[in-house]
Write an enzyme that holds these catalytic residues in place. Structure first.
Site, PDB file in Angstrom:
ATOM      1  N   SER A 131       0.854  -1.140   0.424  1.00 30.21           N
ATOM      2  CA  SER A 131      -0.057  -0.265  -0.021  1.00 30.21           C
ATOM      3  C   SER A 131       1.183   1.220   0.704  1.00 30.21           C
ATOM      4  CB  SER A 131      -0.414  -0.176   0.952  1.00 30.21           C
ATOM      5  OG  SER A 131      -1.626   0.544   1.029  1.00 30.21           O
ATOM      6  N   LYS A 186      -4.750  -6.593   3.571  1.00 32.61           N
ATOM      7  CA  LYS A 186      -4.360  -5.622   2.708  1.00 32.61           C
ATOM      8  C   LYS A 186      -5.877  -5.126   2.732  1.00 32.61           C
ATOM      9  CE  LYS A 186      -3.865  -2.546   0.327  1.00 32.61           C
ATOM     10  NZ  LYS A 186      -3.860  -2.485  -1.480  1.00 32.61           N
ATOM     11  N   HIS A 189      -7.683  -3.126   5.393  1.00 34.99           N
ATOM     12  CA  HIS A 189      -7.346  -2.071   5.247  1.00 34.99           C
ATOM     13  C   HIS A 189      -7.656  -0.740   3.952  1.00 34.99           C
ATOM     14  CE1 HIS A 189      -4.262   1.117   2.184  1.00 34.99           C
ATOM     15  NE2 HIS A 189      -4.108   1.016   3.994  1.00 34.99           N
ATOM     16  N   ASN A 190      -8.121  -1.325   2.817  1.00 37.16           N
ATOM     17  CA  ASN A 190      -9.050  -0.869   1.508  1.00 37.16           C
ATOM     18  C   ASN A 190     -10.046  -0.654   2.132  1.00 37.16           C
ATOM     19  OD1 ASN A 190      -6.662  -0.766   0.461  1.00 37.16           O
ATOM     20  ND2 ASN A 190      -7.038  -2.019  -1.508  1.00 37.16           N
ATOM     21  N   GLU A 193      -9.967   2.060   4.487  1.00 37.57           N
ATOM     22  CA  GLU A 193      -9.696   3.238   3.439  1.00 37.57           C
ATOM     23  C   GLU A 193     -10.708   4.085   2.698  1.00 37.57           C
ATOM     24  OE1 GLU A 193      -5.737   2.493   0.558  1.00 37.57           O
ATOM     25  OE2 GLU A 193      -7.871   3.576  -1.236  1.00 37.57           O
TER      26      GLU A 193
HETATM   27  C1  6PG Z   1      -3.288   1.583  -1.592  1.00 39.38           C
HETATM   28  C2  6PG Z   1      -4.635   1.781  -2.226  1.00 39.38           C
HETATM   29  C3  6PG Z   1      -4.932   0.744  -3.821  1.00 39.38           C
HETATM   30  C4  6PG Z   1      -5.912   0.811  -4.241  1.00 39.38           C
HETATM   31  C5  6PG Z   1      -6.797   2.058  -4.210  1.00 39.38           C
HETATM   32  C6  6PG Z   1      -7.873   1.942  -5.284  1.00 39.38           C
HETATM   33  O1  6PG Z   1      -3.061   1.006  -0.110  1.00 39.38           O
HETATM   34  O2  6PG Z   1      -2.533   1.838  -2.395  1.00 39.38           O
HETATM   35  O3  6PG Z   1      -6.011   0.923  -1.541  1.00 39.38           O
HETATM   36  O4  6PG Z   1      -4.395  -0.247  -3.203  1.00 39.38           O
HETATM   37  O5  6PG Z   1      -6.717  -0.273  -4.898  1.00 39.38           O
HETATM   38  O6  6PG Z   1      -6.755   3.104  -3.153  1.00 39.38           O
HETATM   39  O7  6PG Z   1      -8.935   1.660  -4.789  1.00 39.38           O
HETATM   40  P1  6PG Z   1     -10.485   2.068  -5.371  1.00 39.38           P
HETATM   41  O8  6PG Z   1     -10.293   2.281  -6.963  1.00 39.38           O
HETATM   42  O9  6PG Z   1     -10.877   0.511  -4.988  1.00 39.38           O
HETATM   43  O10 6PG Z   1     -11.223   3.087  -4.458  1.00 39.38           O
END
Ligand code: 6PG
Length: 486
Positions: A131, A186, A189-190, A193
């Site tokens: 990430s 991960k 994590h997302n 996010e």
């Molecule tokens: C990271 C992000 C990455 C993720 C994008 C797009 O940890 O660097 O989580 O892995 O793929 O942020 O995610 P979305 O297109 O689903 O918003």
């Protein structure tokens, strides 16, 4: 180039792959690279990698020959079938004891399957979360590896060297657990996010519609928020976004269409939460909020038909309201992380993994998209009590929630009064109230299920696990349906 001279091979020269290679090169590792469209290899060597010790290969065979034994091949290709195809492709040039690493956003069940299938062939497989986007990959990402534990000693040094470091120099990379554990962490994590982003967006709309704040004011406010409890990468970039002007001098933010995209990891998190029976409501609402935003044309039509509150409410205490919203964001964020950790606890049990909860907070502390000061508080909570059942029960979190609770409620009340949707703030508060309620109305729910379908219930005055059925109408039979929970 001499055979067997490179430390690691990387397949897939898209943005993340290229930046990881340059990062490894900076740390003194000799990297061999290969890409299915081989012209990309030459382009990379002639531009971004010019003057480095990166070595290009024009076939998987050539790539594998360049590597020291045991060979380490890292794949940075699109998740899904392409990963299987690429594994299949390199496999013929590898031998027992070699290591394959998948650094994409793969679904953890695929990683479970690949770890097992490759172990049967003597290949050590790692599925790792990476990430931090482009910049993270280049200068220090958060790396979350899982898979075959025998592979870890072979990649530990490289991964920890290129990973982000926290203040005391500890790398944001450690072994997460067996099989798909790295990719699962991960994925969560997302999901988190998604939740963090949604909460910031709700604060924005609430203050924009409630107070009429301008882009410049938002820039100042988020910069200020970034100095305190909310200090984080996402708040920092939000402040920067509000300062950016389009070519005509107008704020860039106002030029962007309000329909959200998504690549699926938030959805996977929500699906996994449902599968595991965990109330990870904030991430779920964040995914649905993106889906609702994508219905732009329908919303435009509906905005002309459906009315919001009639009463126009003026918020006189501007400063106080901004603080209420800040606190609402902070409290909701605590709930979101608590829910994320509930999911980690549940998968750990289901998959028989051993996850190091504090270690995960440390891996998220730097390098990644959700990095924040707040993750230091989570790490401290798990250091104090590694068996902590729920983050909300840790002193730090419970006292903050108790202190800010009324502000949180006021922000949600105002949102309802002025008709601004705040699904994440609201669901977090509903979860908080549900979690702290000793007796919920599920007694009535159970009575209804038993009334119409003889689904049985447990009694307050009998030991758990004993199930009863009542003939509610006098017309039902004595037979009850089997008692099981999905
Ligand atoms: C990271 C992000 C990455 C993720 C994008 C797009 O940890 O660097 O989580 O892995 O793929 O942020 O995610 P979305 O297109 O689903 O918003």
């Amino acid at each position: 180039m001499a055979e067997g001279s490179c430390d690691i091979g990387l397949v897939g020269l898209a943005v993340m792959g290229q930046n990881l290679v340059l990062n490894m090169n900076d740390h003194g590792y000799k990297v061999a690279v290969f890409n299915r469209t081989t012209s990309k290899v030459d382009e990379f060597l002639n531009h971004e990698a010019k003057g480095t010790q990166v070595v290009g290969a024009h076939s998987a065979d050539e790539l594998c020959k360049l590597l020291k034994r045991p060979r380490r091949v890292m794949l940075m290709v699109k998740a899904g079938e392409v990963v299987d195809q690429t594994i299949e492709h390199v496999l013929s040039y590898l031998e027992e004891g070699d290591i394959i690493i998948d650094g994409g956003n793969s679904l953890y069940t695929d990683t479970n399957r690949r770890t097992k299938a490759l172990a049967e062939k003597g290949i050590l497989f790692i599925g790792t979360g990476v990430s931090g986007g482009e910049e993270g990959a280049r200068f220090g990402p958060s790396i979350m590896p899982g898979g075959n534990p025998a592979a870890w000693p072979h990649v530990k040094e490289i991964f920890q060297a290129i990973a982000a470091k926290v203040e005391d120099g500890t790398p944001c990379c450690d072994w997460v657990g067996q099989d798909g554990a790295g990719h699962y962490v991960k994925m969560v994590h997302n999901g988190i996010e998604y939740g963090d982003i949604q909460l910031i967006c709700e604060a924005y709309q609430l203050l924009k519609d409630g107070l009429g704040m301008t882009a410049d004011e938002f820039h100042e406010m988020f910069s200020e928020w970034n100095k305190g409890e909310l200090d984080s990468y996402l708040i920092e970039i939000t402040a920067e976004i509000f300062a950016k002007k389009d070519e005509d001098g107008h704020p860039m933010i106002d030029k962007i269409l309000d329909t959200a995209g998504q690549k699926g990891t938030g959805k996977w998190t929500a699906i996994s939460a449902l599968d595991l029976g965990q109330p990870v409501t904030l991430i779920g609402e964040s995914v649905f909020a993106r889906c609702l935003s994508a219905l732009k044309d329908e919303r435009v039509a509906a905005s002309k038909v459906l009315q919001g509150p009639m009463k126009v409410l003026t918020i006189s205490e501007k400063k106080e309201f901004i603080e209420d919203v800040r606190r609402a964001l902070y409290c909701s964020k605590m709930v979101s992380y608590a829910q994320g950790y509930m999911l980690l606890r549940a998968i750990e049990k289901e998959q028989n993994w051993e996850l190091n909860m504090g270690g995960i907070a440390l891996m998220w502390r730097g390098g990644c998209i959700i990095r924040s000061v707040f993750l230091g508080n989570i790490k401290a909570a798990f250091d104090k009590n590694p068996k902590l059942q729920n983050l909300l029960l840790d002193d730090f979190f419970s006292s903050a929630l108790n202190k800010y609770g009324w502000s949180w409620r006021k922000a949600v009340i105002h949102a309802i009064e002025i008709g601004v949707p705040t699904p994440a703030f609201s669901t977090a508060l509903a979860f908080f109230d549900g979690y702290r309620t000793e007796r919920l109305p599920a007694n009535l729910l159970q009575a209804q299920r038993d009334f119409f379908g003889a689904h049985t219930y447990e009694r307050v005055d009998k030991p758990r696990g004993q199930f009863f059925h009542t003939n509610w109408t006098g017309r039902g039979g004595r037979v009850s349906s089997t008692t099981y929970n999905a």
